[in-house]
Design a protein around this motif. Structure first.
Motif, PDB file in Angstrom:
ATOM      1  N   GLY A 162      -4.058   5.974  -0.767  1.00 32.43           N
ATOM      2  CA  GLY A 162      -3.982   6.154   0.776  1.00 32.43           C
ATOM      3  C   GLY A 162      -3.630   5.036   1.497  1.00 32.43           C
ATOM      4  N   SER A 163      -4.486   4.767   2.638  1.00 31.84           N
ATOM      5  CA  SER A 163      -3.864   3.556   3.451  1.00 31.84           C
ATOM      6  C   SER A 163      -4.747   2.183   2.935  1.00 31.84           C
ATOM      7  N   PHE A 164      -5.765   2.608   2.110  1.00 37.51           N
ATOM      8  CA  PHE A 164      -6.630   1.283   1.619  1.00 37.51           C
ATOM      9  C   PHE A 164      -5.766   0.288   1.197  1.00 37.51           C
ATOM     10  N   GLY A 165      -4.755   0.349   0.223  1.00 37.29           N
ATOM     11  CA  GLY A 165      -3.657  -0.829  -0.008  1.00 37.29           C
ATOM     12  C   GLY A 165      -3.170  -1.379   0.940  1.00 37.29           C
ATOM     13  N   TYR A 166      -2.974  -0.528   2.323  1.00 41.57           N
ATOM     14  CA  TYR A 166      -2.055  -0.985   3.314  1.00 41.57           C
ATOM     15  C   TYR A 166      -2.992  -1.749   4.032  1.00 41.57           C
TER      16      TYR A 166
END
Length: 1001
Positions: A937-941
């Motif tokens: 999800g947004s973790f890698g962003y």
């Protein structure tokens, strides 16, 4: 760094001789290159092992190399602080908890130092994990055969300290039979090699110790012959019988005296291991397995003595309780079902191993004949194939955790777990011990090593109520039975805090005094793991219990409905009851957290998805177990009064990617992803939302506008300075591109309905509607080609439906629940008509199968959960029912590389993808053995998580893709997965729907 506190729940007050802890912490931090942890949360995470005990350590040192290890001991000795060497922390008797400086060898002291294939020996550091060692040895045709059930996480150092045994000890013996030497540090600072006495130097500290220990042993030789149990499985006290060559033990084929065998099983009370020399065995070429089903438990125990005459390499028990619990676990159910005939009360796993397959098959046939002669024809399920054998052994290895998956406060408690008796008495012993349990209103769970008379039995007790009193009474009655049958009270799992007080009972006062003399000889200042084996506390000293009558849970109101974890279980009948006195639904969250029994299954690296953050950090804080311990300490008020909103919780969950790997791989069902939702929600309520949280959570609402102005976002991306500035302001990683928004698929597709006899509703999520509409188009076309009328999840003029996943991940629970309610209201008319709801994005569709059930929506949520399918799950279901007339042709790729989304793995939904891909003519499918891709999800962003995200991808996924042939097509159903693959490899991955569309004839 913090000083010790007098906290009755976290352990007793420190010994008065200990100097100020801050001085110790400061010196360790200054002089060690490794990590030093003295904060309350870290100490709390190391205060427990897989036992019922909890004792907070002084601090934790994680040495980076051998010099650090020696220096840590020296600094602790100067400070007068005890030292406790610890491996994976999987001990079940409390050996690895204590008021000491814990030295954790698992992160860096894990080298294979020397290897001699001709001599079949290997030298390893104490932090080497057993499965890692055996994987390294396998190409050489060798293995280390002490194959304990925790082999995926236990360390050689811990196994040596505990004198571990394993399933195949009937053939290979225990740890003490397979250790050739130990290089160790002594309490006084000297070091030396402990090995064969006839090879020791003529002088020096080790020679002196050998001579003095020999004198002690000779002084109690009659007592050794009288009181040391005459069974293979006995690990209590110190191995003083190693000098008794008139009555040789199988410590060495030559019956030579080896001083290292005194350290094996000493639980770190005599020395600290630096390197361990092991005897290896040839890998058996072939194995076969026969699963014997018994109508009664007594028969299984009684007939074991006959089965061992066939010379099996293992005979392992699985009882009815473990069978039932395995059937409740989605990962284990299909495996255990293949092993059963009827409804047995117990099964025995009987393995034959050797060089010739025909010989092993003949042994399997003799097992069939033997059971027929014993009155049980057709009771054996043959498993000659390696894959099905391994699958069943994995279930057996998970036995402890499976037993601990019982919900409610009553849990199987380890304290008489591994008493060993001669085989001829096994049936009578288990029968009489069962009567003892019944007299105390409880039942025991049984499994493990029938071949050697060691059965792991745990009576179900509630330690918060009357469990301690029952534990004492049961222990006293069980010990009387063990003495009557001339068995060993401690047969495998050591003494620790649990059985230390029984050492004197088992061996008598003279031998107990001899053990004390040995301890004083090696450790005159009592600095090495004090309180174990000699001078131990009572087993039921409540000051050491993790859960006791004084245990409390702080008041809180969770957002999910956790009442299902309050269910009570009748120990005698096994039946689940209504929510118990632990009671109202608010306590269910704490009880769900407490399902973690600290066995460390999450430390494994061999397979599955759990736990990607631990795999890249080797840090207990970023482990499912470490997180569960942090939450338990917080929810019981042991880490302050901020509850789930605390910094300790935030830090522990920081690298949790909500992969749900633990939901599937953890046999006790710890669901850290759902706990993180609770914690994020509590944190947001206490601290508010960041701009980034708002941006993530509100994506379904602004996606229509972003799709209209996608060219503007692209323009920002093309101006590096502006792009970096915007991303830095939002806390996004500069290395990531902004999402590529596209047209609104649902808006474009309204009114495009192909009439067909069968119906399906295609749930197009935000990502596949506004970011990758081509996936939804492909799925719609494939479903229509299969003869379905496709409904879409939108009405004219209304905002598209949303599962609420982005709100959940950003801590906006109330908005997520409203979205879920809106979605449920829209879908229920279709569900009531029997129309399946089919989704493309695993994290969205599976939210309906999981989180929706804990919103309190009752039977409607259950109905939707039963009707919701991933695209490929639905196709497989239709194919099985004969309702899938798809005509497929070959595609332009000879092979497909498949990466499963974490949630697909958690819900066993990768196999359907493999199945539908196999329908494409000529396509060879390979599934990448990967953990989380790291995007999550947004973790890698997120800027602070970018490096961790890429490290997760580099564990196995990206290397496998780089090695893939250029003509291979990459398949990944997850939006995040496809994005990570593109960023990390430069290659594009497809949703399976697009590949099927290409294959439409």
């Amino acid at each position: 760094m913090t000083s010790l506190k007098d906290n009755s729940r976290a352990g007793r007050a420190p010994d008065a001789r200990i100097k100020p802890v801050t001085d110790l912490a400061a010196r360790l931090s200054r002089e060690l290159e490794g990590e030093v942890l003295f904060d309350d949360a870290s100490r709390g995470r190391y205060s427990t092992d897989a036992s019922i005990y909890q004792v907070t350590p002084v601090g934790v040192a994680i040495p980076r190399h051998q010099q650090d290890l020696a220096l840590a001991l020296e600094i602790a000795r100067d400070a007068g602080v005890p030292v406790l060497a610890r491996g994976a922390g999987t001990s079940q008797c409390g050996q690895t908890v204590g008021e000491a400086l814990v030295i954790d060898s698992t992160r860096w002291l894990d080298e294979i130092v020397e290897f001699d294939p001709e001599a079949r020996t290997v030298v390893v550091e104490p932090g080497v994990v057993l499965d890692h060692l055996n994987a390294w040895l396998k190409p050489h045709g060798l293995w280390y055969p002490v194959d304990v059930s925790t082999s995926a996480q236990c360390t050689i150092g811990g196994m040596a300290g505990n004198n571990s045994c394993g399933s195949r000890s009937i053939r290979y013996g225990n740890m003490v039979h397979n250790v050739l030497g130990v290089d160790a540090l002594l309490a006084g600072g000297s070091e030396g090699h402990f090995g064969f006495v006839d090879q020791l130097p003529a002088s020096g500290r080790v020679r002196e110790l050998a001579e003095r220990v020999k004198a002690i042993a000779e002084g109690v030789a009659p007592e050794i012959r009288e009181h040391f149990p005459k069974v293979l499985r006995r690990v209590g006290g110190y191995n003083l019988d190693l000098f008794d060559c008139q009555n040789p033990k199988p410590y060495d084929p030559d019956a030579r005296v080896n001083l290292a065998h005194l350290l094996v099983g000493s639980e770190g009370t005599l020395a600290v291991s630096r390197r361990i020399t092991l005897r290896l065995s040839p890998l058996p070429e072939h194995k076969v397995l026969g699963v014997v089903n018994f109508p009664t438990f007594y028969q299984a125990m009684d007939l074991t003595q006959h089965i061992v005459t066939l010379d099996p390499s293992a005979v392992e028990l699985v009882d009815r309780t473990m069978i039932d619990l395995s059937l409740e676990n989605p990962a284990f159910r299909p495996v255990i079902e293949k092993a059963l005939t009827g409804r047995p009360e117990a099964v025995l796993l009987v393995e034959f191993a050797g060089e010739e397959r025909e010989a092993q098959l003949a042994s399997l046939e003799r097992l069939h004949e033997l059971m027929a002669d014993l009155g049980l024809p057709e009771s054996v399920v043959a498993m000659p194939a390696p894959a099905e054998q391994q699958a069943l052994w994995n279930v057996r290895k998970a036995g402890l955790n499976i037993m601990m998956s019982m919900k409610g406060d009553g849990k199987p408690v380890s304290f008489i777990e591994d008493c060993a008796v001669p085989l001829e008495h096994l049936a009578e012993y288990t029968d009489r011990l069962t009567d003892v349990f019944h007299r105390h209103g409880t039942e025991g769970t049984w499994y493990a090593h029938a071949s050697v008379g060691t059965l792991h039995v745990r009576p179900i007790l509630d330690m918060r109520r009357d469990g301690a009193e029952k534990m004492r009474e049961i222990a006293e009655q069980a010990s009387a039975l063990v003495r009557e049958y001339k068995g060993a009270y401690s047969g495998e799992h050591g003494d620790g805090l649990c059985r230390g007080e029984w050492v004197a009972w088992q061996f008598g006062p003279s031998l107990n005094d001899a053990f004390k003399e040995v301890k004083r000889l090696f450790d005159p200042e009592n600095l090495l793991n004090p309180g174990k084996i000699v001078d131990t506390p009572r087993m039921d000293d409540e000051r050491y219990f993790r859960f006791s009558k004084g245990y409390r849970r702080i008041p809180l109101t969770p957002v999910f409905d956790w009442s299902g974890w309050n269910l009570t279980r009748d120990p005698l009948t096994g039946e689940q009851g209504e929510p118990g006195s632990a009671g109202d639904p608010t306590h269910g969250l704490a009880m769900a957290v407490e399902m973690c029994n600290n066995n460390g299954h999450c430390r494994k690296f061999d397979a599955g998805t759990m736990c990607p953050s631990y795999r890249i950090t080797r840090d207990e804080q970023h482990l499912t177990r470490g997180r569960a311990n942090t939450l338990r300490l917080v929810l019981s008020g042991q880490l302050g009064d901020e509850g789930l909103a605390s910094d300790d919780v935030k830090e522990a969950l920081d690298l949790c990617v909500s992969c749900k790997g633990c939901k599937r791989d953890c046999p006790t069902g710890v669901d850290m992803a759902k706990f993180k939702i609770e914690a994020r929600t509590a944190r947001v309520k206490a601290r508010g939302l960041s701009w980034r949280d708002r941006m993530v959570g509100e994506m379904p609402r602004y996606a229509p506008w972003a799709s209209r102005f996608s060219s503007l976002l692209g323009a920002v991306e093309r101006v590096p300075f502006l792009s970096r500035r915007v991303k830095a302001t939002l806390g996004l990683a500069a290395q990531r591109d902004f999402p590529r928004f596209c047209d609104n698929f649902l808006a474009e597709s309204q009114g495009e309905v192909v009439q067909a006899p069968r119906e399906v509703l295609l749930f197009v999520d935000t990502f596949n509607n506004y970011l990758e509409g081509e996936n939804a188009r492909a799925a719609k076309r494939v479903l229509e080609a299969a003869g379905y009328r496709v409904h879409l999840n939108v009405r004219q003029g209304e905002r598209p439906l949303c599962c609420g996943r982005t709100y959940l991940s950003s801590g906006q629970f109330d908005k997520a629940r409203l979205e879920a309610r809106r979605t449920l209201d829209h879908l229920m008319p279709h569900v009531r008509r029997g129309v399946a709801v089919v989704g493309l994005e695993p994290s969205c569709l599976l939210t309906m199968r999981d989180e929706f059930l804990q919103y309190g929506f009752g039977k409607e949520a259950e109905a939707l959960s039963g009707a919701a399918f991933l695209f490929e799950e639905f196709l497989v279901r239709a194919h099985v029912s004969g309702e899938l007339p798809l005509d497929l042709k070959p595609v332009d790729h000879p092979r497909a590389m498949l990466h499963g989304h974490c949630h697909q793995k958690a819900f066993d939904a990768v196999r359907p993808v493999e199945q539908v891909l196999s329908w494409i003519p000529g396509l060879e499918v390979e599934t990448i053995a990967s953990s989380c891709c790291g995007m999550a999800g947004s973790f890698g962003y997120e800027a602070e998580h970018y490096d961790a995200s890429m490290q997760m991808a580099e564990l196995s996924l990206l290397p496998a893709i780089r090695e893939a042939a250029e003509d291979a097509v990459l398949v990944a159903d997850g939006t995040s997965c496809r994005h990570q693959i593109r960023d990390g490899s430069g290659r594009e991955a497809l949703h399976v729907a697009r590949l099927l569309e290409r294959a439409l004839a």
